[in-house]
Design a protein around this motif. Structure first.
Motif, mmCIF file in Angstrom:
data_model
loop_
_atom_site.group_PDB
_atom_site.id
_atom_site.type_symbol
_atom_site.label_atom_id
_atom_site.label_comp_id
_atom_site.label_asym_id
_atom_site.label_seq_id
_atom_site.Cartn_x
_atom_site.Cartn_y
_atom_site.Cartn_z
ATOM 1 N N LEU A 76 0.536 -0.633 -0.017
ATOM 2 C CA LEU A 76 -0.307 -0.209 -0.166
ATOM 3 C C LEU A 76 0.930 1.031 -0.121
ATOM 4 O O LEU A 76 0.466 2.240 -0.509
ATOM 5 N N GLU A 77 2.118 1.505 0.732
ATOM 6 C CA GLU A 77 2.526 2.889 0.844
ATOM 7 C C GLU A 77 3.315 2.374 -0.557
ATOM 8 O O GLU A 77 3.841 3.728 -0.742
ATOM 9 N N GLN A 80 1.053 3.960 -3.162
ATOM 10 C CA GLN A 80 0.646 5.052 -2.625
ATOM 11 C C GLN A 80 -0.843 4.981 -2.872
ATOM 12 O O GLN A 80 -2.230 5.686 -3.405
ATOM 13 N N CYS A 81 -1.878 3.526 -2.521
ATOM 14 C CA CYS A 81 -2.836 3.482 -3.253
ATOM 15 C C CYS A 81 -3.535 3.076 -2.091
ATOM 16 O O CYS A 81 -3.792 3.806 -0.353
ATOM 17 N N ASP A 82 -4.952 3.627 -1.995
ATOM 18 C CA ASP A 82 -6.034 3.951 -0.596
ATOM 19 C C ASP A 82 -5.824 2.421 -0.061
ATOM 20 O O ASP A 82 -6.376 2.658 1.085
ATOM 21 N N LEU A 102 -5.988 -2.696 4.447
ATOM 22 C CA LEU A 102 -5.543 -2.168 5.299
ATOM 23 C C LEU A 102 -6.388 -0.338 4.108
ATOM 24 O O LEU A 102 -6.607 -1.068 3.455
ATOM 25 N N GLY A 103 -6.715 0.486 5.504
ATOM 26 C CA GLY A 103 -6.844 1.529 4.763
ATOM 27 C C GLY A 103 -7.818 1.827 4.979
ATOM 28 O O GLY A 103 -8.631 2.372 4.199
ATOM 29 N N GLY A 105 -10.125 2.565 7.448
ATOM 30 C CA GLY A 105 -10.600 3.612 8.211
ATOM 31 C C GLY A 105 -11.838 2.605 9.062
ATOM 32 O O GLY A 105 -11.285 2.067 9.858
ATOM 33 N N SER A 164 -10.355 7.347 -5.935
ATOM 34 C CA SER A 164 -9.958 8.330 -7.253
ATOM 35 C C SER A 164 -9.350 8.175 -8.347
ATOM 36 O O SER A 164 -8.291 7.224 -8.234
ATOM 37 N N ASN A 167 -5.173 8.985 -8.567
ATOM 38 C CA ASN A 167 -4.576 8.524 -7.812
ATOM 39 C C ASN A 167 -3.242 8.388 -8.338
ATOM 40 O O ASN A 167 -2.526 8.060 -8.847
#
Lengths: 450, 405
Positions: A76-77, A80-82, A102-103, A105, A164, A167
């Motif tokens: 993910l890092e 740089q995806c959500d 992950l991500g 929230g 988005s 991205n």
């Protein structure tokens, strides 16, 4: 200012204005090209970074589950995806369990999904049509733009997604296949390695526990044997050495046989017990102190002199002739030499010769050596003799008694000291066994004895 | 002494506990906390974790795409940085306004009125607000009416009150935003923290844009939507600079509109520009939408190009200037670095993170708390505070009159 000059100036301003705007537009495009090139380079470095960081996780993570979560974080890092998810197909079904996400929230992710004949790779962007498969994966991540990879062999699948489309400036595209499949491959490989590592650790732990149980059993068993044996030895000794007792000479001779066999049995049991202790080294730590190797050599030779005489072999001692001190466990050194000299006496025919020597070589390695002119061994037989109980199975030494633990015990003890045991032997000519102590155990003269 | 801790973890509650644990030694003296948390986290869980360690202190802050601290620069969305303030540190009664959705300017006025009623009207202010009003379709809470609302009340004495601030976002794509409002997690919220009469703020604004066009005049604009430049559809003009519609997805990164302050024909000075990022372009309406609705008809603007080298040079210049000014007074209690998210290397394509360069250049021992933001707010040229785009704002908060220790 004349009208002509004003017109000319106006044209000149227009000219510079056009040039300025043209150059400005070029500057923007060049800047964008540079940025795009940098971002592309960053993407191409992503898989390399994934590999580097994911493999680095193996040592610092306890379980495959935690490892999978760590890999997903790196994915993910790096991208740089959500959001990201790792899925595992249930054997032989179309059901996928969602192992990690992950991500999300405070959004609660689903725990499973159904995918019929999932593709190995697909993506969604504003140009792709939504089908059953992409609908299912976008429903898992709850974002419209996703990258998906699936490995039928392992059943693992990975998805990353964005809310988005643009991205980090661009939509997902076909070239991203390398990225998501690379990430999934790294994940599969790293998880596989971790599982192997855990299996190996478990097997090692089981083997260690088994070895400990084995050593404990031997120690306990040997102890239980020695207690009644001491009684047998004691009473047979009494009978053998009591000429005025109720037994005639024939029975005293029998008592002597009982005593000799008992003594032999006791020696075997003692060796087994010693070996069991060595196997469980933690229970027998070395008591290391500076000692005089020549004095130990002489002492051992003296204690076995009568046995050698009984066997009809001569024995000589060659000391180092220096004042070197050996940092070692005195009891262990004595035991090693006793075992080696005992073996030499045992395997040397009458008239043979045994030499016990010590020397300090030029690298300050101290060598204690026992050489005999006995029956010797072939090169193939040496490793057998070094194996615990190895000699019992050896036809070559079948005419001689013993547990076959003397040499293994010596090797264990010298290795506990950080040294080596070297056996050189020629059948019919004899055997030389050397104990090599590391140079840092050779202390300068003057180091006091304890 | 302000204590700062940063950490990274994918579990929101655990991250809160982790950062909180690093501040535990200072907890007994703490009176309020400033917390910025990666936008991929669950803010409620993070706050719960943090409170397990810090107790029920007021926590102000919110979502950020990433953080910049002495030992951690990261924009994975899983990091957090927290500063804990004691009774002698900057910070006074926290003013909170939950009515951004009903109008930003009025919300700014109410916020300022609370500061005044708390007796903090003339103090420098830290302003944090929720940038994203609506996710779909994307609509922002603009900073300019909010800041103007604050100034309507606070600047009445004629002396502009320094406002340092940020519009918070969760990620680089303006996905969402949320706030810590002192007691919990909020939307459509703005928070103002008066920094105290005894404190002053040394501010340096670092830029990174260069003019790429001659001056153009806005001939039609409605709010933040620019319809015409020099009488031509703004969409058409911008497409010319982009080199085609294919470049539209990167529009918000590629260029800005800049309004030069002061003499328009003075030599280039990055500090003279107020830049506005372009949020989107609408071919059907022929318009472009900028981040703030503070340009008007007749405003002369230039198309501005990002310049990554200029951005890094600007950090070098700005930090050197700030360090020189800091050295002439008391040691700062806190150095805030509010950095436009677009400046992150992953977005700008810069060869180096400007935050990393700043961290290297900022003298050791200065407590640094930085984060990536949607909008930066800072005083322009010692004048009134304005919302800024594509800037990095370094604000050193220090006690007035102290000498460097």
């Amino acid at each position: 200012m004349t009208e002509t000059r004003r017109m000319r100036l106006q044209r000149e301003i227009e000219y510079y204005r056009r040039e300025c705007n043209d150059l400005g537009a070029r500057l923007i495009r060049l800047q964008e090209e540079q940025s795009r090139a940098f971002r592309e380079a960053r993407r191409s470095r992503t898989v390399a970074r994934l590999i580097r960081e994911a493999y680095g996780l193996i040592d610092g993570t306890d379980s495959p589950e935690a490892l999978a979560a760590g890999i997903l974080e790196i994915v993910l890092e790096s991208t740089q995806c959500d959001r990201a998810a790792l899925l595992l197909q249930r054997d032989g079904t179309q059901e996928f369990d969602i192992l990690h996400v992950l991500g999300f929230g405070n959004d609660v992710p689903p725990t499973s999904t159904t995918l019929r004949e999932p593709s190995r790779f697909f993506l969604t962007n504003s140009s792709t049509l939504l089908n059953e498969q992409s609908h299912a994966v976008t429903a898992i991540l709850r974002v419209p733009f996703v990258l998906w990879a699936y490995d039928p062999g392992s059943g693992l699948a990975m998805a990353v997604g964005n809310a988005s489309e643009a991205n980090v400036s661009r939509p997902f595209e076909a070239e991203d296949q390398e990225l998501i499949e690379g990430a999934l491959s790294v994940c599969i490989d790293v998880l596989h390695r971790k599982r192997l590592e855990i299996e190996l650790q478990r097997a090692t732990a089981e083997a260690t526990a088994g070895r400990d149980a084995h050593a404990n059993f031997l120690a306990g068993f040997s102890h239980e044997l020695r207690t009644p044996l001491n009684a047998i030895l004691g009473f047979s000794e009494l009978i053998r050495q009591a000429p005025d007792g109720p037994f005639d000479g024939r029975y005293r001779e029998y008592a002597g046989y009982i005593y000799d066999s008992g003594s032999h049995l006791l020696q075997l049991i003692t060796e087994i017990l010693e070996f069991a202790n060595l196997e469980n080294a933690a229970t027998a730590p070395l008591d290391e102190k500076p000692l005089d190797p020549d004095a130990v050599l002489t002492s051992v030779a003296r204690s076995l002199q009568s046995l050698a005489e009984e066997a009809g072999v001569s024995m000589s001692v060659i000391p180092t002739g220096t004042a070197v001190r050996l940092l070692a466990d005195r009891r262990a050194v004595r035991q090693m030499l006793t075992n080696l000299v005992g073996n030499a006496i045992k395997f040397t025919p009458r008239g043979g010769r045994i030499t016990i020597s010590a020397l300090l070589d030029e690298t300050r390695v101290l060598v204690l050596r026992v050489a005999d002119t006995g029956v010797g061994m072939s090169a193939e037989q040496i490793p057998v003799a070094l194996r615990p109980f190895g000699r019992v199975a050896s036809a070559y030494t079948s005419g001689y008694g013993g547990s076959g633990l003397g040499l293994p015990i010596c090797r264990s003890l010298i290795e506990q000291h950080g040294g080596r045991l070297v056996v050189e032997s020629v059948p019919g000519e004899g055997t030389t066994v050397s104990l090599l102590f590391p140079a840092d155990r050779s202390l300068p003269a003057g180091t006091p004895d304890p | 002494m302000v204590e700062i801790a940063a950490a990274k973890h994918t579990d929101s509650r655990e991250l809160g506990r982790l950062v909180g644990a690093r501040l535990e030694a200072a907890v007994s003296a703490g009176v309020w906390a400033l917390a910025f948390c990666g936008g991929k986290h669950d803010p409620v869980a993070f706050l719960e974790g943090l409170r397990q360690k810090l107790g029920d202190l007021p926590v102000v802050g919110g979502s950020v795409p990433g953080v910049i601290a002495r030992r951690l620069i990261s924009y994975a969305g899983f990091e957090a940085v927290v500063a804990l303030f004691g009774p002698d540190d900057p910070g006074g009664p926290i003013a909170v306004e939950h009515g951004l959705a009903e109008g930003e300017r009025e919300a700014g006025r109410r916020l300022a009125a609370r500061l005044v009623s708390d007796g903090c009207g003339g103090q420098p202010v830290l302003l944090l607000y929720d940038s994203i009003a609506c996710r779909t379709p994307l609509r922002l809470h603009p900073a300019s009416p909010l800041v103007q609302g604050l100034r309507d009340v606070l600047d009445r004495g004629g002396v502009p009150v320094p406002i340092i601030g940020s519009g918070l976002i969760t990620d680089f794509n303006l996905g969402d935003s949320w706030m810590f409002d002192g007691t919990g997690v909020s939307k459509h919220c703005a928070v103002a923290v008066p920094l105290g009469e005894a404190f002053e703020v040394v501010t340096e604004i670092m830029h990174g844009c260069r003019p790429a066009s001659s001056f153009m005049t806005i001939t039609r604009i409605e709010g933040a939507e620019v319809f015409e430049l020099d009488g031509r559809p703004a969409f058409e003009v911008i497409i010319e600079w982009l080199g085609g519609e294919a470049a539209l997805p990167g529009l918000s990164l590629a260029l800005t509109l800049g309004a030069k302050q002061g003499d328009p024909f003075a030599p280039f000075d990055e500090n003279a520009y107020v830049n506005r990022l372009i949020l989107g372009a609408d071919r059907a309406r022929g318009s472009i939408t900028i981040f703030e609705p503070d340009f008007c008809v007749g405003e002369r603007v230039q198309v501005m190009s990002r310049d990554n080298q200029l951005m890094l040079d600007s950090v070098r210049r700005g930090v050197a200037a700030a360090a020189a000014r800091i050295a002439q007074g008391g040691k700062p209690a806190l150095c805030l670095y509010i950095n436009c998210a677009g400046r992150a290397s992953v977005r700008s394509g810069a060869e180096r993170e400007d935050g990393d360069l700043l961290r290297d250049l900022l003298p050791e021992g200065l407590p640094l708390l930085g984060f990536y933001s949607g909008v930066e707010v800072a005083p322009m040229a010692e004048g009134p505070s304005l919302p800024l785009d594509w800037t990095g704002v370094l604000a050193a908060v220090r006690r007035r009159g102290d000498q460097w220790i």
